[in-house]
Scaffold this motif. Structure first.
Motif, PDB file in Angstrom:
ATOM      1  N   TYR A  37       0.845  -1.182   0.000  1.00 51.05           N
ATOM      2  CA  TYR A  37       0.000   0.000   0.000  1.00 51.05           C
ATOM      3  C   TYR A  37       0.886   1.239   0.000  1.00 51.05           C
ATOM      4  CZ  TYR A  37      -4.429  -2.405   1.019  1.00 51.05           C
ATOM      5  OH  TYR A  37      -5.568  -3.186   0.954  1.00 51.05           O
ATOM      6  N   SER A  42      -1.066  13.207   1.398  1.00 58.98           N
ATOM      7  CA  SER A  42      -2.483  13.511   1.592  1.00 58.98           C
ATOM      8  C   SER A  42      -3.174  12.471   2.449  1.00 58.98           C
ATOM      9  CB  SER A  42      -3.199  13.606   0.243  1.00 58.98           C
ATOM     10  OG  SER A  42      -3.165  12.351  -0.420  1.00 58.98           O
ATOM     11  N   ARG A  43      -2.493  11.373   2.774  1.00 61.61           N
ATOM     12  CA  ARG A  43      -2.871  10.349   3.730  1.00 61.61           C
ATOM     13  C   ARG A  43      -3.768   9.224   3.239  1.00 61.61           C
ATOM     14  NH1 ARG A  43      -5.123  13.535   8.748  1.00 61.61           N
ATOM     15  NH2 ARG A  43      -6.502  14.181   7.089  1.00 61.61           N
ATOM     16  N   GLN A  44      -4.407   9.328   2.083  1.00 65.38           N
ATOM     17  CA  GLN A  44      -5.285   8.241   1.666  1.00 65.38           C
ATOM     18  C   GLN A  44      -4.459   7.051   1.206  1.00 65.38           C
ATOM     19  OE1 GLN A  44      -8.727   9.694  -0.121  1.00 65.38           O
ATOM     20  NE2 GLN A  44      -9.794   7.769   0.086  1.00 65.38           N
ATOM     21  N   MET A  45      -4.663   5.935   1.857  1.00 65.23           N
ATOM     22  CA  MET A  45      -3.943   4.703   1.568  1.00 65.23           C
ATOM     23  C   MET A  45      -4.462   4.108   0.263  1.00 65.23           C
ATOM     24  SD  MET A  45      -1.755   2.876   3.677  1.00 65.23           S
ATOM     25  CE  MET A  45      -2.472   2.912   5.295  1.00 65.23           C
ATOM     26  N   ILE A  46      -3.561   3.771  -0.624  1.00 63.11           N
ATOM     27  CA  ILE A  46      -3.949   3.247  -1.935  1.00 63.11           C
ATOM     28  C   ILE A  46      -3.211   1.936  -2.165  1.00 63.11           C
ATOM     29  CG2 ILE A  46      -3.989   3.702  -4.414  1.00 63.11           C
ATOM     30  CD1 ILE A  46      -3.673   6.671  -3.702  1.00 63.11           C
TER      31      ILE A  46
ATOM     32  N   VAL B   4     -14.151   5.699  -0.301  1.00 60.00           N
ATOM     33  CA  VAL B   4     -14.401   5.654   1.134  1.00 60.00           C
ATOM     34  C   VAL B   4     -14.154   7.055   1.693  1.00 60.00           C
ATOM     35  CG1 VAL B   4     -13.786   4.597   3.342  1.00 60.00           C
ATOM     36  CG2 VAL B   4     -13.630   3.249   1.227  1.00 60.00           C
ATOM     37  N   PHE B 105      -9.193   2.146   1.598  1.00 56.70           N
ATOM     38  CA  PHE B 105      -9.097   3.005   2.774  1.00 56.70           C
ATOM     39  C   PHE B 105      -9.640   4.406   2.524  1.00 56.70           C
ATOM     40  CE2 PHE B 105      -6.604   0.635   5.885  1.00 56.70           C
ATOM     41  CZ  PHE B 105      -6.156  -0.422   5.111  1.00 56.70           C
ATOM     42  N   GLY B 106     -10.165   4.989   3.593  1.00 57.40           N
ATOM     43  CA  GLY B 106     -10.543   6.390   3.577  1.00 57.40           C
ATOM     44  C   GLY B 106      -9.343   7.272   3.904  1.00 57.40           C
ATOM     45  N   PRO B 107      -9.524   8.586   3.882  1.00 60.34           N
ATOM     46  CA  PRO B 107      -8.415   9.511   4.119  1.00 60.34           C
ATOM     47  C   PRO B 107      -8.020   9.636   5.580  1.00 60.34           C
ATOM     48  CG  PRO B 107     -10.420  10.733   3.735  1.00 60.34           C
ATOM     49  CD  PRO B 107     -10.754   9.296   3.514  1.00 60.34           C
ATOM     50  N   GLY B 108      -8.886   9.183   6.480  1.00 52.77           N
ATOM     51  CA  GLY B 108      -8.551   9.213   7.899  1.00 52.77           C
ATOM     52  C   GLY B 108      -9.075  10.433   8.624  1.00 52.77           C
TER      53      GLY B 108
END
Lengths: 113, 114
Positions: A37, A42-46, B4, B105-108
């Protein structure tokens, strides 16, 4: 218990270079799934790429490929022709099929112009 | 975007407050998850919901209370939190029954407990 180890906390390469991120895991299971992953700033896990343990052929997705060594319990990620947008945290993850993803601690990859 | 969404993106709360985190998935999945991401620690699975039923509670303290009213929505109710609960809380979803077990996953929500 399954564990995932990423031994490189940080890596840095120049744009267009090839970089390999390492991951080892520990399990007594024979059927499982492995993932890489990517988490950009920007933090969104892909999801980058996945590998089924029963498949001997290494998975590839465009510039991303893995070197899966089941006997050695190794699952490295190779990024070819790296781009600035590849800068991110990369997490290796293991799932034996029980919906319980186990993550490594991550490798912070920086691609320099 | 992964399909998400999470709200709020940032939350600051005192130790005596009660707040809730919300997650919504637009992918038609039937399983949803809460993870905690702390600095310098691997992501930790907190809860798993399959078809709205909780199937996993990974020894999470009772000050975290999940709720899954339907397969598209997931909440995490927070009360009497501790400063060490400050972290990024990630929601994820997947389709149980598929063979790839891929989670989206969402951005948190970045939570700070003061």
């Amino acid at each position: 218990a399954q564990t995932v180890t990423q031994s490189q906390p940080e890596m840095s390469v120049q744009e267009a270079e090839t970089v390999t991120l390492s991951c080892t895991y520990d399990t007594s299971e024979s059927n499982y799934y492995l993932f890489w992953y990517k988490q950009p700033p920007s933090r969104q896990m892909i999801l980058v790429i996945r590998q089924e343990a029963y498949k001997q052929q290494n998975a590839t997705e465009n510039r991303f490929s893995v070197n899966f060594q089941k006997a050695a319990k190794s699952f490295s990620l190779k990024i070819s022709d790296s781009q600035l947008g590849d800068t991110a945290m990369y997490f290796c993850a293991f799932d034996q099929g029980a919906q319980k993803l186990v993550f490594g601690q991550g490798t912070r990859l920086t691609i320099n112009p | 975007e992964t399909g998400v969404t999470q709200t709020p993106r940032h939350l600051v709360m005192g130790m005596t407050n009660k707040k809730s985190l919300k997650c919504e998935q637009h992918l038609g999945h039937n399983a949803m998850y809460w993870y905690k991401q702390s600095a310098k620690k691997p992501l930790e699975l907190m809860f798993v919901y399959n078809f709205k039923e909780q199937t996993e509670n990974n020894s999470v303290p009772s000050r975290f209370s999940p709720e899954c009213p339907n397969s598209s929505h997931l909440f995490l109710h927070l009360h009497t939190l501790q400063p060490e609960d400050s972290a990024l809380y990630l929601c994820a979803s997947s389709q149980v029954g598929r063979t790839n077990y891929e989670q989206y996953f969402g951005p948190g929500t970045r939570l700070t407990v003061t």
